[in-house]
Design a protein around this motif. Sequence first.
Motif, PDB file in Angstrom:
ATOM      1  N   ARG A 295     -22.687 -11.371  46.856  1.00  0.00           N
ATOM      2  CA  ARG A 295     -22.882 -12.603  46.080  1.00  0.00           C
ATOM      3  C   ARG A 295     -23.236 -12.222  44.645  1.00  0.00           C
ATOM      4  O   ARG A 295     -24.155 -11.446  44.403  1.00  0.00           O
ATOM      5  N   THR A 296     -22.468 -12.736  43.718  1.00  0.00           N
ATOM      6  CA  THR A 296     -22.772 -12.548  42.291  1.00  0.00           C
ATOM      7  C   THR A 296     -23.104 -13.898  41.695  1.00  0.00           C
ATOM      8  O   THR A 296     -22.551 -14.923  42.122  1.00  0.00           O
ATOM      9  N   TYR A 297     -23.997 -13.884  40.693  1.00  0.00           N
ATOM     10  CA  TYR A 297     -24.401 -15.168  40.129  1.00  0.00           C
ATOM     11  C   TYR A 297     -24.858 -14.995  38.676  1.00  0.00           C
ATOM     12  O   TYR A 297     -25.231 -13.909  38.239  1.00  0.00           O
ATOM     13  N   VAL A 298     -24.778 -16.109  37.959  1.00  0.00           N
ATOM     14  CA  VAL A 298     -25.287 -16.208  36.596  1.00  0.00           C
ATOM     15  C   VAL A 298     -26.242 -17.392  36.571  1.00  0.00           C
ATOM     16  O   VAL A 298     -25.892 -18.479  37.064  1.00  0.00           O
ATOM     17  N   ALA A 299     -27.429 -17.197  36.013  1.00  0.00           N
ATOM     18  CA  ALA A 299     -28.419 -18.273  35.951  1.00  0.00           C
ATOM     19  C   ALA A 299     -28.918 -18.426  34.518  1.00  0.00           C
ATOM     20  O   ALA A 299     -29.082 -17.444  33.794  1.00  0.00           O
ATOM     21  N   VAL A 300     -29.122 -19.661  34.114  1.00  0.00           N
ATOM     22  CA  VAL A 300     -29.689 -19.968  32.810  1.00  0.00           C
ATOM     23  C   VAL A 300     -30.973 -20.761  33.035  1.00  0.00           C
ATOM     24  O   VAL A 300     -30.952 -21.824  33.652  1.00  0.00           O
ATOM     25  N   ASN A 301     -32.071 -20.204  32.514  1.00  0.00           N
ATOM     26  CA  ASN A 301     -33.375 -20.851  32.691  1.00  0.00           C
ATOM     27  C   ASN A 301     -33.759 -21.541  31.387  1.00  0.00           C
ATOM     28  O   ASN A 301     -34.056 -20.896  30.379  1.00  0.00           O
ATOM     29  N   LEU A 302     -33.748 -22.858  31.374  1.00  0.00           N
ATOM     30  CA  LEU A 302     -34.059 -23.633  30.179  1.00  0.00           C
ATOM     31  C   LEU A 302     -34.950 -24.810  30.577  1.00  0.00           C
ATOM     32  O   LEU A 302     -34.455 -25.831  31.049  1.00  0.00           O
TER      33      LEU A 302
END
Length: 421
Positions: A295-302
Motif C-alpha cells: 500500500r502506497t499513500y500520500v497524505a496532506v495534513n492541514l
Amino acid sequence: MKTIKYFFYFAFVLVLPARLSALDLDGCVKMALSASHALKASGLNIEAARSVYARDRRTLLPALAVTGEDGYNHYQAGSGLRDGLMGNVGAQLSWDMGKTLAGFPEASRLELEKARLLRDLDEKDIVRGVTQDYYRLYILLGKRADYAEAEKYFFSHIEDIEKLEGAGLDVKLDRVRAEIQFKSLELTGKTLETQIAGALKSLSYTVGAELRAEDLVFEGGAEAFSRLPALAGGGLEVSSCCADAGGLYSARLDRLETSSALEAYRQSKFAYAPVLTLGLARNLDIIDPATELYRTYVAVNLPLFDFGARSEERKALLRGYEARKETELESQRTRRLALETLAAEIQSASASYEGLRKNYEAAAGNVETAKLYYAEGKIKETDLLSIFSEYLDAKQQSRDALGSYLDKKAELAYLRAGAVK
C-alpha cells in the motif's frame, strides 16, 4: 638534628599560603575573567545556542519513520480463515513545508548571535567592575597616605609646642587643640580603613583571590590614570563617542532583539503550509487473501480549524515586532543621551581635578611657611591649623575629583563597548 630542623623549615614553608605577585589593572582583569562563573555560564549558553541552531537546520530535511509490527490472529470457526502470524512493515517520509519555506533555522541563528553578544557584555561588565574597584582603591590608598602624612605633621607640631613650653611660653591651649585635631584625624583614618577593607573585599570577590593592599601596584600614578580616552582637540569630543553608537554591543543587541521579533512574524505566515507525507506499507504472512500486499499513500495534513487562531497569533507577533522596534528607537535616544552626559561629566571632572591639584600644590608651600612662622611666634596656632586644614581639604578634594573622573571613565568604556576604534 640539622636534618630535622630543615624538615620542619620546609614543611612550614609549604603550608604557608601562597602570596600573589604584584597585580596591576590588567592582571586583576585577567584573574576576574578567569574566575567568573557568569562568564563561564555565558560560554555554555553559546554552546547550547549553537546546538539548537544545528538541530533546527536538520529539521529542514524530510523526516523518515520506519515501522514494523507482527501479531498472532485468531479467527472464529467457520470464517474460512486460519489462525496464524500476520505482520507488516512500512516507511513514511514527512516534509514540513512551512518550516522549509520559512527558513526556520534563521530564528535560532539570531539567538546564537545574541548569546555571543551577551557573553561580550558579561565580559565588559566584569571589566567595568574590576576597573572601578581598582581605581577606588587607588584613591583610598592615596588618602591613607595623606592621613599618615597629616599625623606626622601633627606629631611634629606637638614637638614644636613642647619646645615653646620649654622656652616658658603658655601654649597649653595650643596643645589641647592639636591633640583634638589629631584624634579627629585618627577617627577619619579608621573610617578610611573600613572603606579600604570594603573595596579590597569587593575586588577580591571578583578576581577570586584574597587580596591585600600590598598585592596591588598602580604604575604611573595619577598622571597615567588621568589620561582621557579618545583625545581630540585637547579634550574628549562628545560627537566622537556617540557617532558610532550603532556599533555598540548594546545597540547590536537591540537590533538583534528587533530582528528576532520580525523573524517570528515573518515565519508565522508559513504556518498555513501543510505537512506532506509519503508512505509505503508491506503486509507479511497474509492470512486473508483479500488483504493487499503493498500500500502506497500520500497524505496532506492541514488543520483548517486552526486558521483563526493562527491569524490572531500573527497579529500578536506583528504588534510585538512594532513594539520592539519602538523600544529600540527609545534605547537609541537613551544611549546617546547617556554617552553625551557622561562625556560632559568626564570633561568637568578632569577640569576639577586639574584645578584642585594646583590648589593643594600651592597650599603645600603655605603649610611649610606657616609652620616656620608659628615656631617664630609670628602667627597663632589657629592660623596654623586653618592653613593645614585648607591644604588637607584641597588634597582630599583633588583625590575625590580624580576618583570621580576615573569612575566615569570606566563607565564610559563600558557604555562604548563594541564601538569601532
